[in-house]
Design an enzyme around this catalytic site. Structure first.
Site, PDB file in Angstrom:
ATOM      1  N   LYS A  82       0.832  -1.208   0.000  1.00 12.76           N
ATOM      2  CA  LYS A  82       0.000   0.000   0.000  1.00 12.76           C
ATOM      3  C   LYS A  82       0.869   1.261   0.000  1.00 12.76           C
ATOM      4  O   LYS A  82       0.617   2.201  -0.764  1.00 12.76           O
ATOM      5  CB  LYS A  82      -0.937  -0.009   1.215  1.00 12.76           C
ATOM      6  CG  LYS A  82      -1.937  -1.160   1.214  1.00 12.76           C
ATOM      7  CD  LYS A  82      -2.892  -1.092   2.368  1.00 12.76           C
ATOM      8  CE  LYS A  82      -2.239  -1.364   3.700  1.00 12.76           C
ATOM      9  NZ  LYS A  82      -1.732  -2.759   3.831  1.00 12.76           N
ATOM     10  N   THR A  83       1.886   1.278   0.843  1.00  9.83           N
ATOM     11  CA  THR A  83       2.794   2.430   0.880  1.00  9.83           C
ATOM     12  C   THR A  83       3.552   2.561  -0.434  1.00  9.83           C
ATOM     13  O   THR A  83       3.700   3.667  -0.974  1.00  9.83           O
ATOM     14  CB  THR A  83       3.793   2.289   2.046  1.00  9.83           C
ATOM     15  OG1 THR A  83       3.060   2.164   3.272  1.00  9.83           O
ATOM     16  CG2 THR A  83       4.709   3.496   2.126  1.00  9.83           C
ATOM     17  N   ASP A 105      -0.799   6.509   6.655  1.00 10.11           N
ATOM     18  CA  ASP A 105      -0.853   5.060   6.885  1.00 10.11           C
ATOM     19  C   ASP A 105      -1.675   4.779   8.136  1.00 10.11           C
ATOM     20  O   ASP A 105      -1.740   5.616   9.048  1.00 10.11           O
ATOM     21  CB  ASP A 105       0.576   4.530   7.050  1.00 10.11           C
ATOM     22  CG  ASP A 105       0.655   3.027   6.847  1.00 10.11           C
ATOM     23  OD1 ASP A 105      -0.346   2.426   6.421  1.00 10.11           O
ATOM     24  OD2 ASP A 105       1.730   2.449   7.129  1.00 10.11           O
ATOM     25  N   THR A 107      -5.300  -1.366   7.220  1.00 10.38           N
ATOM     26  CA  THR A 107      -5.381  -2.822   7.268  1.00 10.38           C
ATOM     27  C   THR A 107      -6.763  -3.267   7.740  1.00 10.38           C
ATOM     28  O   THR A 107      -7.075  -4.451   7.674  1.00 10.38           O
ATOM     29  CB  THR A 107      -4.317  -3.391   8.211  1.00 10.38           C
ATOM     30  OG1 THR A 107      -4.441  -2.762   9.495  1.00 10.38           O
ATOM     31  CG2 THR A 107      -2.915  -3.134   7.666  1.00 10.38           C
ATOM     32  N   ARG A 133       6.462  -8.219   1.701  1.00 12.19           N
ATOM     33  CA  ARG A 133       7.371  -7.804   2.781  1.00 12.19           C
ATOM     34  C   ARG A 133       8.015  -9.010   3.441  1.00 12.19           C
ATOM     35  O   ARG A 133       9.216  -9.024   3.739  1.00 12.19           O
ATOM     36  CB  ARG A 133       6.620  -6.970   3.822  1.00 12.19           C
ATOM     37  CG  ARG A 133       7.538  -6.427   4.929  1.00 12.19           C
ATOM     38  CD  ARG A 133       6.751  -5.652   5.960  1.00 12.19           C
ATOM     39  NE  ARG A 133       6.149  -4.472   5.360  1.00 12.19           N
ATOM     40  CZ  ARG A 133       5.052  -3.883   5.809  1.00 12.19           C
ATOM     41  NH1 ARG A 133       4.416  -4.393   6.862  1.00 12.19           N
ATOM     42  NH2 ARG A 133       4.576  -2.809   5.216  1.00 12.19           N
TER      43      ARG A 133
END
Length: 352
Positions: free
Chosen positions: A69-70, A114, A163, A222
């Site tokens: 997302k980032t 975020d 999230t 990640r």
């Protein structure tokens, strides 16, 4: 204890390493593997705004942690040719913090927040007028001398990442022009990510070794990059530095991550559910106490993958182990508590 090996669990592997992420982060849609539908929509959305020389509409990106997302927020800024400033929900504690961020933005700039669902209510309410009408009203002084000052803002774009989209209030969620959800990646997509990251890190890796890491990465880039970093270290110390299938297996076995991507805590959750609660149903808090982990960690970090892979179900009565979970430990499914095969009411057969 000094002589005990360090325990690597999913919550650790899915932790952000800002320095590493900046190094490995793609800068364009073309370099971003997977999420094809999301990318296609974003390319249209960004391209249209760019052609009209207009600021982007506000965007909401949701999905489990570690899916990009980032990274997508920074790609959007890069593709649009806009400056981006980033913050997170817990950091913006009071309206003054938000006002400082918003007034520093110029026309067309992007503000990325975020974990936006963790904004407190007072700060969130200031966002409503900022997002819709591009102004905020700040209260000065208190009591009889209090007065409101209106601050006009440049036309900016807010990109929120969360999230847990369900925790966003309806008024805030309605102010985003486009809402997109990111899903878990396939092993083949993660193999591309691992191979690309290995090239950036100057790690020699075979395609089969990259796939082995990808298969055990729980569908999360990640985690894949973190496992690659560990496997590279293992290959340098225990082998000739080249990551093969066997070296990847040995490295990940040392971290107690099996070929299904399940780690020690995943298995402890399932074992406890089977042994202590006869497969369930059991409440989340009871399960958390039994394994010595926080309920929120189980719900946010471990359960999504166990549910996705078909080992666990959430029901109105509590958590229930599936037939696949029983087979994982070589056991035959037992009748659940309070159920008799063939009886009515709660005892209808499982759908899966």
């Amino acid at each position: 204890m000094e002589n005990q090996p360090e325990r690597f669990i999913t919550s650790t592997l899915n932790r952000k390493d800002e320095t590493a992420e900046k190094t490995l982060r793609p800068q364009a849609f073309a370099a971003f593997p997977g999420q094809d539908k999301v990318k296609e929509r974003l390319e249209v959305y960004v391209g249209a705004a760019k052609n009209r020389s207009e600021p982007l509409g506000h965007l909401l990106l949701s999905g489990p942690p570690g899916l990009g997302k980032t990274t997508l927020a920074y790609i959007i800024a890069n593709e649009k040719g806009a400056k981006i400033k980033s913050s997170s929900g817990p950091v913006i504690e009071k309206p003054g913090d938000l006002a400082g961020l918003l007034t520093s933005l110029e026309e067309g700039d992007i503000l990325f927040i975020d974990e936006i669902h963790r904004l407190n209510t007072a700060v969130e309410e200031y966002l409503y007028s900022a997002m819709e009408d591009f102004f905020i009203d700040i209260m000065l002084d208190q009591g009889p001398g209090a007065r409101s000052v209106r601050l006009n803002l440049a036309h900016f774009t807010l990109i929120g990442a969360t999230t847990r989209q369900g925790l966003l209030s309806a008024p805030l969620r309605a102010r985003f022009k486009l809402s997109l959800r990111l899903d878990y990646y396939t092993p083949e997509q993660l193999q591309q990510i691992v191979t690309r990251s290995a090239g950036i890190l100057d790690a020699e890796i075979e395609p089969e070794g990259a796939l082995e890491i990808a298969r055990r990465s729980r569908g999360t880039p990640r985690i894949a990059n973190n496992l690659l970093g560990w496997t590279r270290d293992y290959a340098q110390v225990r082998a000739d530095g080249r990551i093969t299938t066997e070296i990847a297996r040995q490295a990940l076995s040392m971290m107690d991550i099996d070929e299904r991507g399940l780690d020690e805590m995943d298995k402890r959750i399932l074992e406890t559910l089977l042994a202590n609660f006869n497969g369930g149903p059991v409440g989340l808090n009871s399960l958390a106490v039994a394994i010595g982990e926080e309920a929120g960690t189980i719900e946010d970090v471990y359960e999504p993958y166990l549910i996705q892979e078909g080992y666990l179900m959430r029901t109105a009565q509590g958590r229930v182990a599936t037939e696949r979970a029983w087979r994982l430990f070589g056991l035959s499914p037992r009748p659940r508590r309070g159920r008799a095969p063939g009886a009515g009411g709660d005892s209808q057969p499982d759908l899966f």
